[in-house]
Write a protein that holds these residues in place. Structure first.
Motif, PDB file in Angstrom:
ATOM      1  N   ARG A 153      27.356  36.323  43.806  1.00  0.00           N
ATOM      2  CA  ARG A 153      26.542  36.847  43.405  1.00  0.00           C
ATOM      3  C   ARG A 153      25.826  37.082  42.151  1.00  0.00           C
ATOM      4  O   ARG A 153      24.887  38.315  41.217  1.00  0.00           O
ATOM      5  CB  ARG A 153      27.393  38.391  43.226  1.00  0.00           C
ATOM      6  CG  ARG A 153      26.835  39.794  42.414  1.00  0.00           C
ATOM      7  CD  ARG A 153      28.157  40.642  43.040  1.00  0.00           C
ATOM      8  NE  ARG A 153      27.965  42.266  41.689  1.00  0.00           N
ATOM      9  CZ  ARG A 153      27.511  43.014  42.443  1.00  0.00           C
ATOM     10  NH1 ARG A 153      26.849  43.839  43.401  1.00  0.00           N
ATOM     11  NH2 ARG A 153      27.260  44.334  41.510  1.00  0.00           N
ATOM     12  N   ALA A 154      25.913  36.089  41.258  1.00  0.00           N
ATOM     13  CA  ALA A 154      26.002  35.920  39.810  1.00  0.00           C
ATOM     14  C   ALA A 154      24.315  36.142  39.728  1.00  0.00           C
ATOM     15  O   ALA A 154      23.776  36.507  38.667  1.00  0.00           O
ATOM     16  CB  ALA A 154      26.712  34.788  39.602  1.00  0.00           C
ATOM     17  N   PHE A 155      23.834  34.847  40.710  1.00  0.00           N
ATOM     18  CA  PHE A 155      22.493  35.025  40.639  1.00  0.00           C
ATOM     19  C   PHE A 155      21.450  36.132  40.841  1.00  0.00           C
ATOM     20  O   PHE A 155      20.394  36.702  40.023  1.00  0.00           O
ATOM     21  CB  PHE A 155      21.578  33.782  41.661  1.00  0.00           C
ATOM     22  CG  PHE A 155      20.895  32.958  41.426  1.00  0.00           C
ATOM     23  CD1 PHE A 155      20.943  31.691  41.177  1.00  0.00           C
ATOM     24  CD2 PHE A 155      19.820  33.573  41.530  1.00  0.00           C
ATOM     25  CE1 PHE A 155      19.693  31.529  40.401  1.00  0.00           C
ATOM     26  CE2 PHE A 155      18.434  32.755  41.789  1.00  0.00           C
ATOM     27  CZ  PHE A 155      18.678  32.131  41.308  1.00  0.00           C
ATOM     28  N   CYS A 156      21.855  36.589  41.538  1.00  0.00           N
ATOM     29  CA  CYS A 156      21.174  37.813  41.595  1.00  0.00           C
ATOM     30  C   CYS A 156      21.502  39.043  40.280  1.00  0.00           C
ATOM     31  O   CYS A 156      20.942  39.596  40.379  1.00  0.00           O
ATOM     32  CB  CYS A 156      21.543  38.999  42.885  1.00  0.00           C
ATOM     33  SG  CYS A 156      20.825  38.082  44.674  1.00  0.00           S
ATOM     34  N   SER A 157      22.637  38.863  40.279  1.00  0.00           N
ATOM     35  CA  SER A 157      22.958  39.622  38.314  1.00  0.00           C
ATOM     36  C   SER A 157      21.885  39.664  37.375  1.00  0.00           C
ATOM     37  O   SER A 157      22.100  40.058  37.054  1.00  0.00           O
ATOM     38  CB  SER A 157      24.469  39.285  38.186  1.00  0.00           C
ATOM     39  OG  SER A 157      25.026  40.297  39.076  1.00  0.00           O
ATOM     40  N   SER A 158      22.131  38.019  37.295  1.00  0.00           N
ATOM     41  CA  SER A 158      21.090  37.423  36.521  1.00  0.00           C
ATOM     42  C   SER A 158      19.263  37.984  36.693  1.00  0.00           C
ATOM     43  O   SER A 158      18.910  38.266  35.583  1.00  0.00           O
ATOM     44  CB  SER A 158      20.588  36.201  36.356  1.00  0.00           C
ATOM     45  OG  SER A 158      20.336  35.628  37.836  1.00  0.00           O
ATOM     46  N   ILE A 159      18.664  37.746  37.718  1.00  0.00           N
ATOM     47  CA  ILE A 159      17.879  38.888  37.933  1.00  0.00           C
ATOM     48  C   ILE A 159      17.682  40.394  37.798  1.00  0.00           C
ATOM     49  O   ILE A 159      16.814  40.901  37.151  1.00  0.00           O
ATOM     50  CB  ILE A 159      17.495  38.220  39.750  1.00  0.00           C
ATOM     51  CG1 ILE A 159      17.524  37.220  39.877  1.00  0.00           C
ATOM     52  CG2 ILE A 159      16.201  38.863  40.003  1.00  0.00           C
ATOM     53  CD1 ILE A 159      17.112  36.353  41.286  1.00  0.00           C
ATOM     54  N   MET A 160      18.825  40.461  37.713  1.00  0.00           N
ATOM     55  CA  MET A 160      18.633  42.253  38.087  1.00  0.00           C
ATOM     56  C   MET A 160      18.642  42.260  36.412  1.00  0.00           C
ATOM     57  O   MET A 160      18.152  43.883  35.796  1.00  0.00           O
ATOM     58  CB  MET A 160      19.614  42.681  38.527  1.00  0.00           C
ATOM     59  CG  MET A 160      19.564  42.611  40.303  1.00  0.00           C
ATOM     60  SD  MET A 160      17.985  42.884  41.434  1.00  0.00           S
ATOM     61  CE  MET A 160      17.088  44.908  41.106  1.00  0.00           C
ATOM     62  N   ASN A 161      19.314  42.070  35.301  1.00  0.00           N
ATOM     63  CA  ASN A 161      19.258  42.094  33.730  1.00  0.00           C
ATOM     64  C   ASN A 161      18.012  41.804  33.660  1.00  0.00           C
ATOM     65  O   ASN A 161      17.863  42.008  33.090  1.00  0.00           O
ATOM     66  CB  ASN A 161      20.600  41.017  33.897  1.00  0.00           C
ATOM     67  CG  ASN A 161      22.371  41.545  34.125  1.00  0.00           C
ATOM     68  OD1 ASN A 161      22.173  42.710  34.256  1.00  0.00           O
ATOM     69  ND2 ASN A 161      22.936  40.447  33.816  1.00  0.00           N
ATOM     70  N   PHE A 162      17.668  40.455  34.065  1.00  0.00           N
ATOM     71  CA  PHE A 162      15.865  40.482  33.865  1.00  0.00           C
ATOM     72  C   PHE A 162      15.538  41.739  33.761  1.00  0.00           C
ATOM     73  O   PHE A 162      14.502  41.812  33.209  1.00  0.00           O
ATOM     74  CB  PHE A 162      15.843  39.266  34.548  1.00  0.00           C
ATOM     75  CG  PHE A 162      14.010  38.827  33.261  1.00  0.00           C
ATOM     76  CD1 PHE A 162      13.869  37.890  32.250  1.00  0.00           C
ATOM     77  CD2 PHE A 162      12.827  39.452  34.293  1.00  0.00           C
ATOM     78  CE1 PHE A 162      13.276  38.345  31.652  1.00  0.00           C
ATOM     79  CE2 PHE A 162      12.080  38.672  33.920  1.00  0.00           C
ATOM     80  CZ  PHE A 162      11.807  38.187  33.247  1.00  0.00           C
ATOM     81  N   ILE A 163      15.783  42.167  35.222  1.00  0.00           N
ATOM     82  CA  ILE A 163      14.042  43.204  35.165  1.00  0.00           C
ATOM     83  C   ILE A 163      14.747  44.446  34.862  1.00  0.00           C
ATOM     84  O   ILE A 163      13.966  45.234  34.256  1.00  0.00           O
ATOM     85  CB  ILE A 163      14.451  43.465  36.958  1.00  0.00           C
ATOM     86  CG1 ILE A 163      13.975  42.354  37.995  1.00  0.00           C
ATOM     87  CG2 ILE A 163      13.774  44.533  37.755  1.00  0.00           C
ATOM     88  CD1 ILE A 163      13.675  42.192  39.318  1.00  0.00           C
ATOM     89  N   GLY A 164      15.583  44.587  34.637  1.00  0.00           N
ATOM     90  CA  GLY A 164      16.467  45.591  33.935  1.00  0.00           C
ATOM     91  C   GLY A 164      15.630  45.844  32.348  1.00  0.00           C
ATOM     92  O   GLY A 164      15.526  46.602  31.766  1.00  0.00           O
ATOM     93  N   LYS A 165      15.689  44.656  32.067  1.00  0.00           N
ATOM     94  CA  LYS A 165      14.658  44.922  30.340  1.00  0.00           C
ATOM     95  C   LYS A 165      13.184  44.724  30.499  1.00  0.00           C
ATOM     96  O   LYS A 165      12.337  45.315  29.755  1.00  0.00           O
ATOM     97  CB  LYS A 165      15.002  43.217  29.461  1.00  0.00           C
ATOM     98  CG  LYS A 165      16.332  43.053  29.713  1.00  0.00           C
ATOM     99  CD  LYS A 165      16.282  40.789  29.254  1.00  0.00           C
ATOM    100  CE  LYS A 165      17.895  40.544  29.221  1.00  0.00           C
ATOM    101  NZ  LYS A 165      17.393  39.434  28.934  1.00  0.00           N
ATOM    102  N   HIS A 166      12.076  45.092  31.425  1.00  0.00           N
ATOM    103  CA  HIS A 166      11.368  45.922  31.440  1.00  0.00           C
ATOM    104  C   HIS A 166      11.456  46.738  32.349  1.00  0.00           C
ATOM    105  O   HIS A 166       9.927  47.428  32.138  1.00  0.00           O
ATOM    106  CB  HIS A 166      10.468  44.555  32.444  1.00  0.00           C
ATOM    107  CG  HIS A 166      10.855  42.665  31.655  1.00  0.00           C
ATOM    108  ND1 HIS A 166       9.949  43.274  30.498  1.00  0.00           N
ATOM    109  CD2 HIS A 166      11.615  41.851  31.743  1.00  0.00           C
ATOM    110  CE1 HIS A 166      10.492  41.922  29.602  1.00  0.00           C
ATOM    111  NE2 HIS A 166      11.329  40.893  30.826  1.00  0.00           N
ATOM    112  N   ALA A 167      11.801  47.397  33.340  1.00  0.00           N
ATOM    113  CA  ALA A 167      11.728  48.369  34.327  1.00  0.00           C
ATOM    114  C   ALA A 167      13.168  48.789  34.811  1.00  0.00           C
ATOM    115  O   ALA A 167      14.275  48.333  33.967  1.00  0.00           O
ATOM    116  CB  ALA A 167      11.325  47.928  35.560  1.00  0.00           C
TER     117      ALA A 167
END
Length: 235
Positions: A153-167
């Motif tokens: 799950r950690a990899f997807c969490s890193s993706i969603m955390n990144f997206i959360g900074k922009h959208a």
């Protein structure tokens, strides 16, 4: 973007940046070419990206193109394999299905597979990827979310955390009746999709990123490109 301008720009960018672009097949109807792009082939970890399996979801293929246009090859820390447009007929005709009216993302576990699905399966069967991501769009929800298959799950969490900074990322406890947390639907009920099939075929972790099409089109393209750059250079 009309054919052949999309492919023309794809070839131009890959030639200029010396990315390995190959026509690996024609589609099931021998009408359009299917391409594979390989970047940084000697890296230990391999990440596979697919886009455009639904023709009415253009932010994926165009986001891939924008990503390639802006990518600095020296910053990549993994091998990247990209299938930028899996349903060219649908993309160029603005149609969700392919020429045979198949929803290409729902028939991967059928025996026998429909010809068009079998063609995609053959292309993706031996990528040797550690992780794969498919790019989709959602015309109902106004937030990003991701389906994930596998235990990491950690990899997807890193993706969603990144997206959360922009959208906006979906924070609901349920997304379309699926249990969700921080925008991640982990190991949802069987649906016959490409991502499920790739996981069943041996890729440890696969995911499907859903991009809300309520966001202005050019911003969607930019967000896809930014997310792919993050994956390629930092994640």
């Amino acid at each position: 973007m009309l054919y052949p301008s999309y492919y023309k720009e794809l070839l131009r960018v890959c030639e200029r940046k010396k990315f390995d672009l190959k026509k690996v097949s024609m589609d099931a109807y021998d009408q359009y070419p299917l391409y594979r792009i390989t970047i940084n082939p000697s890296a230990k970890r391999t990440f596979c990206i697919t886009a455009g399996i639904h023709g009415t979801e253009p932010a994926g293929p165009l986001g891939v193109l924008n990503f390639l246009q802006k990518l600095n090859p020296r910053k990549i820390n993994k091998k990247i394999i990209i299938f930028p447009l899996l349903n060219p007929y649908g993309f160029f005709k603005n149609k969700r299905e392919d020429r045979g009216n198949f929803n290409l993302n729902r028939h991967f576990f059928e025996k026998p597979q429909p010809k068009a699905v079998k063609k995609i399966s053959h292309l993706l069967h031996k990528t040797g990827a550690d992780f794969s991501l498919s790019l989709h769009e959602d015309d109902e929800l106004s937030c990003f979310y991701i389906y994930q298959y596998g235990s990491n799950r950690a990899f997807c969490s890193s993706i969603m955390n990144f997206i959360g900074k922009h959208a906006k990322v979906c924070t609901n406890a349920k997304i379309y009746k699926h249990k969700a947390s921080d925008g991640i639907i982990q190991n949802p009920v069987f649906d016959g999709t490409l991502d499920e099939w790739l996981h069943a075929e041996g890729i440890p972790n696969t995911a499907c990123l859903e991009i809300p099409d309520s966001i202005p089109f050019n911003k969607r393209i930019k967000l896809v490109a930014q997310t792919l750059e993050f994956i390629a250079t930092e994640a």
